[in-house]
Write a protein that holds these residues in place. Structure first.
Motif, short mmCIF file in Angstrom:
data_model
loop_
_atom_site.label_atom_id
_atom_site.label_comp_id
_atom_site.label_asym_id
_atom_site.label_seq_id
_atom_site.Cartn_x
_atom_site.Cartn_y
_atom_site.Cartn_z
N HIS A 242 6.94 -12.68 -7.89
CA HIS A 242 7.68 -11.78 -7.01
C HIS A 242 8.32 -12.54 -5.84
CE1 HIS A 242 5.33 -8.90 -9.28
NE2 HIS A 242 6.01 -7.91 -8.74
N PHE A 243 9.35 -11.91 -5.28
CA PHE A 243 9.89 -12.37 -4.01
C PHE A 243 8.95 -11.90 -2.90
CE2 PHE A 243 14.06 -11.97 -6.34
CZ PHE A 243 14.39 -13.31 -6.30
N HIS A 244 8.19 -12.82 -2.34
CA HIS A 244 7.35 -12.46 -1.21
C HIS A 244 8.25 -12.33 0.04
CE1 HIS A 244 7.78 -16.60 0.13
NE2 HIS A 244 7.50 -16.96 -1.10
N PRO A 245 7.72 -11.80 1.14
CA PRO A 245 8.56 -11.68 2.35
C PRO A 245 9.15 -13.03 2.75
CG PRO A 245 6.53 -10.45 2.62
CD PRO A 245 6.38 -11.23 1.34
N LYS A 246 10.45 -13.07 2.96
CA LYS A 246 11.07 -14.36 3.24
C LYS A 246 10.68 -14.90 4.60
CE LYS A 246 15.56 -12.72 5.02
NZ LYS A 246 17.02 -12.80 4.81
N SER B 23 -2.00 4.00 -18.74
CA SER B 23 -1.79 5.03 -17.72
C SER B 23 -1.17 6.28 -18.31
CB SER B 23 -0.88 4.50 -16.61
OG SER B 23 0.46 4.38 -17.10
N GLN B 24 -1.21 7.32 -17.51
CA GLN B 24 -0.47 8.55 -17.76
C GLN B 24 -0.02 9.07 -16.40
OE1 GLN B 24 0.22 10.05 -20.84
NE2 GLN B 24 1.59 11.35 -19.64
N ALA B 25 1.30 9.26 -16.25
CA ALA B 25 1.87 9.77 -15.00
C ALA B 25 1.45 8.91 -13.81
CB ALA B 25 1.47 11.23 -14.79
N SER B 26 1.68 7.63 -13.93
CA SER B 26 1.36 6.69 -12.86
C SER B 26 2.63 6.00 -12.40
CB SER B 26 0.35 5.65 -13.37
OG SER B 26 0.06 4.70 -12.36
N ARG B 27 2.61 5.49 -11.18
CA ARG B 27 3.79 4.79 -10.67
C ARG B 27 3.38 3.75 -9.64
NH1 ARG B 27 3.81 9.74 -7.89
NH2 ARG B 27 4.04 9.57 -5.61
N ILE B 28 4.33 2.85 -9.36
CA ILE B 28 4.14 1.78 -8.40
C ILE B 28 4.87 2.15 -7.10
CG2 ILE B 28 4.57 -0.68 -7.91
CD1 ILE B 28 4.69 -1.10 -10.96
N ALA B 29 4.29 1.76 -5.97
CA ALA B 29 4.97 1.87 -4.68
C ALA B 29 4.75 0.57 -3.91
CB ALA B 29 4.43 3.07 -3.90
N TRP B 30 5.46 0.42 -2.79
CA TRP B 30 5.40 -0.82 -2.03
C TRP B 30 5.19 -0.53 -0.55
CZ3 TRP B 30 8.42 -0.19 -6.24
CH2 TRP B 30 8.36 -1.19 -7.23
N THR B 31 4.45 -1.41 0.09
CA THR B 31 4.30 -1.42 1.54
C THR B 31 4.55 -2.83 2.02
OG1 THR B 31 2.69 0.39 1.52
CG2 THR B 31 2.72 -1.03 3.47
N ASN B 32 5.57 -3.02 2.84
CA ASN B 32 5.88 -4.36 3.38
C ASN B 32 5.95 -5.40 2.26
OD1 ASN B 32 5.94 -3.42 6.05
ND2 ASN B 32 3.71 -3.62 6.21
#
Length: 767
Positions: A297-301, A654-663
């Motif tokens: 992943h692109f970590h915080p620059k 999974s079933q009805a799962s999703r990803i989210a992001w914080t910072n």
């Protein structure tokens, strides 16, 4: 004239050369090409075709390969393999390579004919996927589409392979198959709105837009060009069009292939977006070896701490993609920065990602001090970086020369020969041993033209002679232009003056690597505890799981100007570094041997060194990093929710799962459920540690955690603060774990959601 007949003339790029004009004649690039030939021939076309035959309803003739080829990405290596064979055949003309290519193409044709719709792929339930999408059933998350592991990414590999087989290897039937596949897809796309296409693009799809643009250029079909536009993901494209950097937290290898498509499109707005992306990645996110990203992943620059801590450093696939992008941008620009990056990335990352002996490929290149790389095992490891590795080492020649009209330019000084337009240019160089380069120019009949030689960014000017006569080179010039009449053979001698640079991490944090000439230098740190250094069955892990040395054991550079601690050897690209060990009662000065990073294999090594004004300052900083890691000393296995490989390596379902992001850090939740399997090294009592965001979201009252199928109650719970995530709840469960591992399942309960899970870890209990 039919569109297919128009395709039979492949257009030479404006600043490139016809196929066959450039040949490698020695050095590390040719060695990498030859190893790639051996590696390609070590793979069995029948086994690679097995997923395609299964999905086409044809009887099996061979067992499929294991690992990712039997875990949901079935067939992806087969597509890479067709691309690799096509470019290897173009580079070598070898009959055995062509024979394997024909075996693949003939086998794929049989599968496509058996399906009968134009569809071709090894994706599990791939034929049904098309009908689901046609009917508007679209359930997408970043690494799954309709319950399948990135199927469009997978399908892109075979489509791209077919196009490569036509363009690079001249196999006309490959283009016919590619167009049949495209027509199959266009029949589905006709039923989908732009919004539905954008929803599909939520899931990683490789360079599918690039493939449509390539087919449009070959056939002149406007519908395929329009489809390439539809596949140009607005989530990434719109910020780039606005000149904004919103890459933090994004999965890097999902983004790079999209941008390759933008550059290929020929459209000014998309090409402009591609250049914005290149600038953002190369200038703000790329480390000294030419790679970028941590844990894919692109970590915080603004925070490169993970780059020197995490064993999952720059991913090889990303650099492979950035080289593709750079090559496309070079076709319309002679800007030196493009070649500067290409040389850096090839010499210091791409070449290091292939073992010089057995030819295994590297997934992650850790930049943690005194850590090591893991290499694939042929036939057992079927990672994405094996696929791009099979391809990548066949195409270095494209970066060695360029041209401005009829004026050729030598760009990168590796042993190679250019034969073009009545003139031959032969380069002899071994920069690891000498900074002298010989360039012979031969013209059988007189030619009046300008020949150009690049002065690299790592050289303080150059000295040039032509047949023994000095040619003036002004300090600061980035090229030498040699005009006049060429007849017979003339010898140019270019003597470069390498400079030493101490290159900080892009965020300016107090770590430095040393570049001498084109080479990033590193120190060998021993071959102890190289667990899994060559990946083995059954799971073929691609991560260096051996002991991480304490950061306080890393020698530090205490000079105000770090280059003052660097002493180059009298000859060649080696040096010594004067540094200080800080792990004793008093600082101890040591002299460390440095050599090119690309020469170090099967051993731990250090690339980045802590720098600072005083020993106490650096020691305290390193001790703080060690303290942060100490609590995970008993860590056995860990899942990073929302990160593709971490989840797939732990049997994510999974079933009805999703990803989210914080910072820029990912986490996962579900309206129904999701689960992982964590595995011990030895069966027995363990602790499962689960961290969830504090109150974001608020899980339902009847949400539960199940361990091994049973509802579990934590032995302890507490609160803590994690970098970037903020406050989290930490629950620790006591459990007896069998050798095959234990399922950790999160269930939302009726009408609710699970908590936001940021980490799942398996630990041995304290003594």
């Amino acid at each position: 004239m039919t569109s297919l007949q128009r395709c039979r003339t492949v257009v030479t790029p404006a600043r490139g050369f016809p196929a066959g004009a450039i040949a490698l004649t020695g050095g590390p690039l040719l060695a990498a090409l030859e190893r790639s030939v051996a590696t390609a021939l070590a793979h069995d076309p029948d086994r690679l075709l097995a997923p395609y035959r299964r999905e086409a309803g044809l009887p099996a003739v061979a067992e499929p390969y294991g690992d990712w080829e039997s875990r949901g990405l079935d067939g992806h290596i087969g597509g890479h393999y067709v691309s690799a064979l096509s470019h290897l055949y173009a580079a070598t003309g070898r009959a055995d390579i062509l024979a394997n290519l024909r075996a693949m193409l003939d086998g794929l044709q049989q599968c496509q004919d058996a399906v009968g719709t134009g569809y071709l792929g090894g994706v599990p339930r791939g034929v049904a996927l098309g009908e689901e999408l046609r009917g508007g059933t679209i359930e997408a998350e970043p690494f799954a589409l309709n319950g399948r592991w990135v199927p469009m990414y997978n399908l892109h590999k075979v489509l791209n392979g077919l196009i490569d087989a036509f363009e690079a290897a001249g196999q006309d039937d490959a283009l016919e198959m590619a167009l049949a596949w495209a027509d199959w897809w266009m029949g589905i796309a006709a039923h989908l709105t732009d919004a539905q296409i954008e929803a599909i693009l939520t899931a990683e799809f490789g360079g599918m837009n690039d493939a449509f643009f390539r087919l449009a250029a070959l056939t002149g079909r406007e519908d395929l060009e329009a489809e390439g536009r539809r596949w140009s993901h607005r989530l990434l494209l719109d910020p780039l069009l606005a000149g904004e950097d919103r890459l933090d937290g994004l999965h890097a290898n999902t983004q790079v292939p999209k941008v390759v498509g933008y550059a290929r499109s020929g459209a000014p707005d998309l090409r402009g977006a591609a250049r914005v992306f290149w600038d953002e990645v190369v200038n703000d996110r790329t480390v000294s070896i030419g790679g970028h990203g941590v844990r894919e992943h692109f970590h915080p620059k603004a925070d490169f701490r993970a780059m020197v801590l995490d064993p999952l450093g720059p991913e090889s696939c990303n650099t492979f993609g950035m080289l593709q992008l750079t090559d496309l941008l070079r076709q319309e620009s002679d800007e030196p920065a493009l070649v500067d990056f290409a040389e850096r990335a090839i010499v210091n990352h791409a070449l290091t990602a292939q073992h010089p002996g057995h030819g295994g490929f590297v997934y992650f290149s850790p930049l943690r001090p005194a850590h090591y790389r893991v290499y694939s095992r042929h036939g057992a490891s079927m990672w994405c970086c094996v696929g791009s590795g099979l391809e990548g080492h066949s195409r270095y020649d494209r970066f060695l020369f360029s041209r401005d009209g009829d004026s050729p330019r030598v760009e990168i000084y590796e042993p190679a020969r250019l034969d073009w337009d009545g003139i031959a240019i032969e380069v002899r160089a071994d920069l690891a041993r000498s900074w002298r380069v010989e360039v012979d120019i031969t013209a059988e009949t007189p030619h009046d033209r300008v020949v150009r030689l690049r002065v690299p960014d790592w050289s303080d000017g150059a000295e040039v002679t032509v047949d023994g006569e000095a040619h003036p080179v002004a300090r600061g010039d980035r090229e030498v232009a040699l005009g006049g009449r060429w007849e017979g053979t003339s010898r140019i001698v270019l003597t470069l003056r390498p400079v030493v640079t101490a290159e900080r991490l892009p965020d300016g944090s107090p770590w430095a690597s040393f570049r001498y000439g084109p080479f990033v230098l590193a120190h060998r740190d021993g071959d102890d505890a190289l667990e899994g250094q060559v990946a083995a069955a059954p799971d073929a892990p691609h991560i260096a799981l051996g002991t991480k040395r304490r950061m306080t054991l890393t020698p530090a550079v205490l000079d105000a100007d770090p280059t003052a601690a660097f002493t180059p050897a009298a000859e060649g690209a080696t040096a010594t570094l004067s540094a200080w060990r800080l792990d004793g009662e008093a600082p101890e000065q040591v002299s460390l041997d440095l050599e090119p990073y690309n020469a170090i294999h099967d051993e731990r090594c250090t690339v980045y060194w802590p720098v600072g004004a005083t020993a106490s300052e650096v020691r305290d900083r390193l001790a703080e990093l060690d303290a942060d890691e100490l609590e995970d000393a008993d860590l056995v296995d860990v899942v990073a929710p929302g990160e593709q490989q971490s989840e797939m390596d732990h049997a994510y379902a999974s079933q009805a799962s999703r990803i989210a992001w914080t910072n820029a850090r990912s986490w996962r939740l579900a309206e129904d459920w999701f689960s992982y399997v964590v595995k011990p090294k030895v069966a027995g009592p363990h602790l499962v540690r689960i961290r969830t965001l504090a109150g974001v979201p608020v899980g339902s009252d009847d949400a539960v955690v199940r361990l091994g199928g049973r509802v579990a109650t934590p032995a302890t719970t507490g609160m803590r603060a994690l970098p970037l995530y903020g406050d989290v709840t930490e629950a620790v469960y006591e459990v007896d774990v069998p050798a095959e591992g234990i399922e950790v399942r999160f269930e939302a309960g009726a009408g609710g959601v699970t908590g936001g899970v940021v980490a799942v870890a398996l630990l041995t209990p304290p003594a």
